[in-house]
Design a protein around this motif. Structure first.
Motif, PDB file in Angstrom:
ATOM      1  N   CYS A  20       0.844  -1.194   0.000  1.00  0.00           N
ATOM      2  CA  CYS A  20       0.000   0.000   0.000  1.00  0.00           C
ATOM      3  C   CYS A  20       0.880   1.246   0.000  1.00  0.00           C
ATOM      4  N   CYS A  23       0.322   2.985   3.700  1.00  0.00           N
ATOM      5  CA  CYS A  23       0.701   2.437   4.995  1.00  0.00           C
ATOM      6  C   CYS A  23       1.668   1.262   4.923  1.00  0.00           C
ATOM      7  N   CYS A  42      -3.934  -1.002   0.256  1.00  0.00           N
ATOM      8  CA  CYS A  42      -4.462  -2.115   1.030  1.00  0.00           C
ATOM      9  C   CYS A  42      -5.985  -1.994   1.013  1.00  0.00           C
ATOM     10  N   GLY A  43      -6.689  -2.943   1.583  1.00  0.00           N
ATOM     11  CA  GLY A  43      -8.137  -2.886   1.589  1.00  0.00           C
ATOM     12  C   GLY A  43      -8.651  -1.639   2.291  1.00  0.00           C
ATOM     13  N   HIS A  44      -8.052  -1.322   3.413  1.00  0.00           N
ATOM     14  CA  HIS A  44      -8.477  -0.173   4.198  1.00  0.00           C
ATOM     15  C   HIS A  44      -8.376   1.116   3.391  1.00  0.00           C
ATOM     16  N   HIS A  45      -7.213   1.371   2.823  1.00  0.00           N
ATOM     17  CA  HIS A  45      -7.022   2.613   2.083  1.00  0.00           C
ATOM     18  C   HIS A  45      -7.692   2.566   0.721  1.00  0.00           C
ATOM     19  N   ARG A  47     -10.579   1.251   0.176  1.00  0.00           N
ATOM     20  CA  ARG A  47     -11.968   1.632   0.452  1.00  0.00           C
ATOM     21  C   ARG A  47     -12.076   3.119   0.744  1.00  0.00           C
ATOM     22  N   GLN A  48     -11.085   3.612   1.466  1.00  0.00           N
ATOM     23  CA  GLN A  48     -11.097   5.023   1.843  1.00  0.00           C
ATOM     24  C   GLN A  48     -11.065   5.918   0.608  1.00  0.00           C
ATOM     25  N   ALA A  66     -12.293  -5.941  -2.361  1.00  0.00           N
ATOM     26  CA  ALA A  66     -12.243  -5.026  -1.232  1.00  0.00           C
ATOM     27  C   ALA A  66     -13.147  -3.810  -1.433  1.00  0.00           C
ATOM     28  N   ALA A  70     -17.815  -0.620  -1.254  1.00  0.00           N
ATOM     29  CA  ALA A  70     -17.292   0.655  -0.781  1.00  0.00           C
ATOM     30  C   ALA A  70     -17.908   1.814  -1.561  1.00  0.00           C
TER      31      ALA A  70
END
Ligand SMILES: [Zn+2]
Length: 70
Positions: A20, A23, A42-45, A47-48, A66, A70
């Motif tokens: 990512c 991060c 990554c999945g978190h970012h 989606r963000q 992912a 979203a």
């Protein structure tokens, strides 16, 4: 003839070595930009930034779904 063709490469698949951009976690989302560059998330970012990515990216590789909801 005369039409400029760009080399099309195989859709790049994400490998465990891809990280990512934000991060450093393992990337599961790759967004290809019009200029040919790409962004990894990554999945978190992923989606963000999903809404933004869908606006700017010419192609989004979402290997694990992912961004599906979203
Ligand atoms: Zn991240």
């Amino acid at each position: 003839m005369g039409v400029m063709t760009t080399t099309t490469t195989e859709a790049p698949t994400l490998s465990p070595a891809d990280r990512c951009d934000r991060c450093g976690a393992r990337a599961i989302v790759r967004a290809v930009l019009p200029g040919g560059g790409d962004l990894l998330f990554c999945g978190h970012h992923g989606r963000q930034h999903a809404a933004q990515l869908r606006q700017v990216a010419v192609e989004i590789h979402d290997s694990e779904g992912a961004l599906a909801d979203a």
